[in-house]
Design a protein around this motif. Structure first.
Motif, PDB file in Angstrom:
ATOM      1  N   GLY A   1     -27.514  38.392  36.240  1.00 24.37           N
ATOM      2  CA  GLY A   1     -26.791  38.055  35.023  1.00 24.37           C
ATOM      3  C   GLY A   1     -27.571  37.184  34.064  1.00 24.37           C
ATOM      4  N   GLU A   2     -26.934  36.926  32.925  1.00 25.80           N
ATOM      5  CA  GLU A   2     -27.610  36.161  31.882  1.00 25.80           C
ATOM      6  C   GLU A   2     -26.831  34.907  31.567  1.00 25.80           C
ATOM      7  OE1 GLU A   2     -27.260  39.196  28.964  1.00 25.80           O
ATOM      8  OE2 GLU A   2     -29.303  39.928  29.277  1.00 25.80           O
ATOM      9  N   ALA A   3     -27.565  33.852  31.229  1.00 21.78           N
ATOM     10  CA  ALA A   3     -26.910  32.670  30.680  1.00 21.78           C
ATOM     11  C   ALA A   3     -26.786  32.911  29.177  1.00 21.78           C
ATOM     12  CB  ALA A   3     -27.742  31.426  30.942  1.00 21.78           C
ATOM     13  N   LEU A   4     -25.555  32.878  28.705  1.00 21.58           N
ATOM     14  CA  LEU A   4     -25.306  33.297  27.337  1.00 21.58           C
ATOM     15  C   LEU A   4     -24.971  32.100  26.449  1.00 21.58           C
ATOM     16  CD1 LEU A   4     -25.220  36.203  26.167  1.00 21.58           C
ATOM     17  CD2 LEU A   4     -22.735  36.013  26.263  1.00 21.58           C
ATOM     18  N   PHE A   5     -25.743  31.929  25.398  1.00 19.22           N
ATOM     19  CA  PHE A   5     -25.409  30.930  24.375  1.00 19.22           C
ATOM     20  C   PHE A   5     -24.599  31.617  23.284  1.00 19.22           C
ATOM     21  CE2 PHE A   5     -28.033  27.112  25.157  1.00 19.22           C
ATOM     22  CZ  PHE A   5     -28.744  27.545  26.256  1.00 19.22           C
TER      23      PHE A   5
ATOM     24  N   ALA B   1     -18.882  27.779  37.765  1.00 24.94           N
ATOM     25  CA  ALA B   1     -20.104  27.365  37.075  1.00 24.94           C
ATOM     26  C   ALA B   1     -20.820  28.580  36.483  1.00 24.94           C
ATOM     27  CB  ALA B   1     -21.023  26.628  38.049  1.00 24.94           C
ATOM     28  N   ARG B   2     -20.759  29.695  37.204  1.00 22.68           N
ATOM     29  CA  ARG B   2     -21.354  30.928  36.658  1.00 22.68           C
ATOM     30  C   ARG B   2     -20.606  31.405  35.414  1.00 22.68           C
ATOM     31  NH1 ARG B   2     -24.723  34.371  38.672  1.00 22.68           N
ATOM     32  NH2 ARG B   2     -23.579  36.329  38.716  1.00 22.68           N
ATOM     33  N   VAL B   3     -19.291  31.258  35.448  1.00 23.22           N
ATOM     34  CA  VAL B   3     -18.514  31.668  34.279  1.00 23.22           C
ATOM     35  C   VAL B   3     -18.921  30.836  33.061  1.00 23.22           C
ATOM     36  CG1 VAL B   3     -16.192  31.729  33.273  1.00 23.22           C
ATOM     37  CG2 VAL B   3     -16.564  32.610  35.575  1.00 23.22           C
ATOM     38  N   VAL B   4     -19.112  29.547  33.254  1.00 21.08           N
ATOM     39  CA  VAL B   4     -19.550  28.695  32.136  1.00 21.08           C
ATOM     40  C   VAL B   4     -20.806  29.296  31.500  1.00 21.08           C
ATOM     41  CG1 VAL B   4     -20.477  26.433  31.465  1.00 21.08           C
ATOM     42  CG2 VAL B   4     -18.600  26.564  33.104  1.00 21.08           C
ATOM     43  N   GLN B   5     -21.726  29.734  32.329  1.00 25.72           N
ATOM     44  CA  GLN B   5     -22.979  30.294  31.820  1.00 25.72           C
ATOM     45  C   GLN B   5     -22.812  31.662  31.173  1.00 25.72           C
ATOM     46  OE1 GLN B   5     -26.042  30.609  34.772  1.00 25.72           O
ATOM     47  NE2 GLN B   5     -26.562  28.454  34.540  1.00 25.72           N
ATOM     48  N   MET B   6     -22.023  32.502  31.820  1.00 28.80           N
ATOM     49  CA  MET B   6     -22.064  33.928  31.477  1.00 28.80           C
ATOM     50  C   MET B   6     -21.078  34.346  30.396  1.00 28.80           C
ATOM     51  SD  MET B   6     -22.120  35.186  35.408  1.00 28.80           S
ATOM     52  CE  MET B   6     -22.359  36.950  35.324  1.00 28.80           C
ATOM     53  N   VAL B   7     -19.957  33.629  30.291  1.00 31.23           N
ATOM     54  CA  VAL B   7     -18.896  34.124  29.417  1.00 31.23           C
ATOM     55  C   VAL B   7     -19.292  33.924  27.944  1.00 31.23           C
ATOM     56  CG1 VAL B   7     -17.561  31.977  29.331  1.00 31.23           C
ATOM     57  CG2 VAL B   7     -16.377  34.153  29.168  1.00 31.23           C
ATOM     58  N   PRO B   8     -19.018  34.926  27.096  1.00 36.43           N
ATOM     59  CA  PRO B   8     -19.466  34.836  25.709  1.00 36.43           C
ATOM     60  C   PRO B   8     -18.694  33.830  24.844  1.00 36.43           C
ATOM     61  CG  PRO B   8     -18.715  37.094  26.249  1.00 36.43           C
ATOM     62  CD  PRO B   8     -18.481  36.259  27.445  1.00 36.43           C
ATOM     63  N   ASP B   9     -17.438  33.560  25.166  1.00 38.50           N
ATOM     64  CA  ASP B   9     -16.597  32.797  24.250  1.00 38.50           C
ATOM     65  C   ASP B   9     -16.679  31.285  24.520  1.00 38.50           C
ATOM     66  OD1 ASP B   9     -14.080  32.971  22.349  1.00 38.50           O
ATOM     67  OD2 ASP B   9     -13.563  31.569  23.956  1.00 38.50           O
ATOM     68  N   ILE B  10     -16.816  30.508  23.459  1.00 38.36           N
ATOM     69  CA  ILE B  10     -16.996  29.054  23.632  1.00 38.36           C
ATOM     70  C   ILE B  10     -15.762  28.406  24.245  1.00 38.36           C
ATOM     71  CG2 ILE B  10     -16.232  28.386  21.284  1.00 38.36           C
ATOM     72  CD1 ILE B  10     -19.175  26.761  23.082  1.00 38.36           C
ATOM     73  N   ASN B  11     -14.572  28.884  23.868  1.00 33.94           N
ATOM     74  CA  ASN B  11     -13.343  28.295  24.414  1.00 33.94           C
ATOM     75  C   ASN B  11     -13.228  28.569  25.909  1.00 33.94           C
ATOM     76  OD1 ASN B  11     -12.205  27.448  21.768  1.00 33.94           O
ATOM     77  ND2 ASN B  11     -12.340  29.649  21.412  1.00 33.94           N
ATOM     78  N   ALA B  12     -13.683  29.753  26.294  1.00 36.09           N
ATOM     79  CA  ALA B  12     -13.676  30.088  27.720  1.00 36.09           C
ATOM     80  C   ALA B  12     -14.683  29.200  28.469  1.00 36.09           C
ATOM     81  CB  ALA B  12     -14.005  31.560  27.919  1.00 36.09           C
ATOM     82  N   LYS B  13     -15.810  28.905  27.837  1.00 30.94           N
ATOM     83  CA  LYS B  13     -16.765  27.972  28.468  1.00 30.94           C
ATOM     84  C   LYS B  13     -16.110  26.595  28.651  1.00 30.94           C
ATOM     85  CE  LYS B  13     -21.069  29.994  26.545  1.00 30.94           C
ATOM     86  NZ  LYS B  13     -21.739  30.584  27.724  1.00 30.94           N
TER      87      LYS B  13
ATOM     88  N   PHE C   1     -16.807  40.813  36.311  1.00 34.44           N
ATOM     89  CA  PHE C   1     -16.653  40.955  37.762  1.00 34.44           C
ATOM     90  C   PHE C   1     -16.504  39.583  38.431  1.00 34.44           C
ATOM     91  CE2 PHE C   1     -17.179  45.361  39.297  1.00 34.44           C
ATOM     92  CZ  PHE C   1     -17.341  45.995  38.078  1.00 34.44           C
ATOM     93  N   THR C   2     -17.188  38.605  37.882  1.00 35.73           N
ATOM     94  CA  THR C   2     -17.012  37.245  38.412  1.00 35.73           C
ATOM     95  C   THR C   2     -15.558  36.814  38.207  1.00 35.73           C
ATOM     96  OG1 THR C   2     -19.254  36.791  37.662  1.00 35.73           O
ATOM     97  CG2 THR C   2     -17.964  34.910  38.381  1.00 35.73           C
ATOM     98  N   TYR C   3     -15.034  37.076  37.014  1.00 30.90           N
ATOM     99  CA  TYR C   3     -13.639  36.748  36.723  1.00 30.90           C
ATOM    100  C   TYR C   3     -12.692  37.493  37.652  1.00 30.90           C
ATOM    101  CZ  TYR C   3     -13.711  34.428  32.127  1.00 30.90           C
ATOM    102  OH  TYR C   3     -13.837  33.563  31.101  1.00 30.90           O
ATOM    103  N   LEU C   4     -12.905  38.798  37.708  1.00 30.43           N
ATOM    104  CA  LEU C   4     -11.996  39.639  38.485  1.00 30.43           C
ATOM    105  C   LEU C   4     -11.999  39.205  39.948  1.00 30.43           C
ATOM    106  CD1 LEU C   4     -10.176  42.129  38.827  1.00 30.43           C
ATOM    107  CD2 LEU C   4     -12.237  43.544  38.922  1.00 30.43           C
ATOM    108  N   GLY C   5     -13.188  39.036  40.492  1.00 30.42           N
ATOM    109  CA  GLY C   5     -13.301  38.653  41.899  1.00 30.42           C
ATOM    110  C   GLY C   5     -12.763  37.266  42.153  1.00 30.42           C
ATOM    111  N   MET C   6     -13.168  36.333  41.319  1.00 27.05           N
ATOM    112  CA  MET C   6     -12.789  34.952  41.592  1.00 27.05           C
ATOM    113  C   MET C   6     -11.424  34.608  41.024  1.00 27.05           C
ATOM    114  SD  MET C   6     -13.133  32.196  43.064  1.00 27.05           S
ATOM    115  CE  MET C   6     -14.586  32.634  44.005  1.00 27.05           C
ATOM    116  N   GLN C   7     -11.236  34.853  39.710  1.00 19.61           N
ATOM    117  CA  GLN C   7     -10.022  34.345  39.068  1.00 19.61           C
ATOM    118  C   GLN C   7      -8.779  35.153  39.423  1.00 19.61           C
ATOM    119  OE1 GLN C   7     -12.187  31.608  38.034  1.00 19.61           O
ATOM    120  NE2 GLN C   7     -10.421  31.451  36.722  1.00 19.61           N
TER     121      GLN C   7
END
Ligand SMILES: [Fe+2]
Ligand SMILES: [Fe+2]
Length: 366
Positions: free
Chosen positions: A22-26, A117-129, A179-185
């Motif tokens: 995966g990618e760390a997304l800014f 912690a992965r979601v913080v990195q990967m998710v595109p939306d700032i509010n989700a971070k 998939f991180t969301y689906l699996g974890m959340q």
């Protein structure tokens, strides 16, 4: 991999490396208010609690039954084997069942910590971070609490069970944020809601009950977050993409349905591993667990639009389609109420104690 069993928590050792893609997304889009996410984020910030202060750790648990576990929740209690066991052995089973169960909670919580912690990195939306970062802190507090409970009150620790480890690995390996969301959340958090709900409602030890009620309240936010993000995202995906996600979720449902029978526990306790696993699989306790689990997971899958023909057929084969009508919001609201009630009762006790002791200072834990 190696499972260490029947030791204290201090005897568990080593690390486990999972290649994570995966990618760390800014994002440069800071100014995109998303009301529901921000409301969850605010709750996440305001409802942090400190287990050191919130819970009464001076409470002494019964060393032969550290959770106050009613017999009907002991997997082998409804069997001739149990009838034959002397009380001393039964106490041994209770302590080890508690140790195995809380160890799995502990390892699962660490999984949640890593995934958040992965979601913080990967998710595109700032509010989700933003929200995910409060979840990182929540999960760290949960890891802290379960490890303290295991260490101070139970005294027996187990390695991660292979089914949970397999699920965690599948989630962490995948490079796609959803998939991180689906699996974890959705799936692992659903597991958490079911398990902690049973602890809160059915164990009799007051410390165990209170701790799980507080954890549960946090988990309800995490589930709401996953649902919110995924129900929007999955509305737009193609059929092929949907089918891939349904397969992933169904595979996890399969594991959750069939593969939690305390294998390491029974092979360690030596009452006949195979027989104990068989009894466990048929036990009323496991039925309660499955009911709680799928009455949360199935409506969640439906609400995020993973409910195509493949999903319905797969759930039907597992006998789980009847849960599709449930309302997850009602369940989560009830979880929140229960945690509030325990908190209020505890504060009242604190105040009463202070009054009895003739203390004049008001205040209390924040
Ligand atoms: Fe958690
Ligand atoms: Fe969580």
């Amino acid at each position: 991999m190696e499972h260490q069993t029947a030791a204290g928590l201090a005897d568990l050792a080593g690390t486990w490396a999972v290649p994570a893609g995966g990618e760390a997304l800014f994002t440069w889009e800071y100014d995109r208010p998303a009301e529901r996410l921000l409301r969850l984020y605010t709750k996440g910030k305001q409802r942090q609690w400190d287990a050191d202060e919130r819970l009464d750790w001076s409470h002494e648990v019964d060393p032969s039954d550290p959770l106050g576990m009613p017999d009907e929740l002991i997997w082998i209690a409804d069997s001739e084997l149990w009838d034959r066991l002397p009380e001393k052995e039964r106490a041994h089973v209770r302590v080890h069942t508690a140790g195995w169960t809380y160890s799995q909670f502990l390892h699962g919580e660490q999984g949640a910590l890593v995934c958040a912690a992965r979601v913080v990195q990967m998710v595109p939306d700032i509010n989700a971070k933003f929200f995910a970062s409060t979840q990182v802190m929540d999960e760290a507090r949960h890891v802290e609490g379960f490890s303290r409970y295991l260490r101070e009150k139970i005294g027996v620790g187990y390695g991660v069970t292979s089914s949970l480890q397999g699920l965690l690995e599948a989630i962490v390996r995948d490079s796609r944020w959803d998939f991180t969301y689906l699996g974890m959340q959705v799936l692992i958090e659903g597991l958490a809601l079911a398990s902690f709900g049973i602890q809160r409602d059915m164990m009799t030890d007051p410390l165990a009950k209170a701790f799980n009620a507080y954890v549960l309240q946090d988990e309800a936010r995490h589930v709401a977050f996953g649902q919110h993000a995924l129900s929007e995202y999955y509305r737009e995906i193609t059929d092929a993409e949907r089918s891939e996600r349904e397969e992933f979720a169904l595979e996890a449902c399969h594991v959750l349905h069939d593969r939690f029978a305390g294998e390491e526990l029974w092979s360690n306790l030596d009452y006949g591993t195979r027989e104990c696993i068989e009894i466990t699989r048929e036990s009323a306790s496991l039925r309660v667990f499955r009911y709680r689990l799928f009455s949360r997971i199935v409506p969640a899958l439906k609400s995020i639009h993973l409910f195509g023909p493949k999903m319905q057929e797969g759930l039907g084969r597992l006998g789980l389609l009847r849960f599709a009508k449930g309302d997850l919001h009602d369940i989560m609201a009830a979880d929140e109420r229960a945690a509030r009630e325990i908190e209020l009762a505890q504060r009242k006790r604190e105040i009463d104690t202070a009054i009895e002791a003739g203390g004049t200072g008001g205040g209390g834990a924040g």
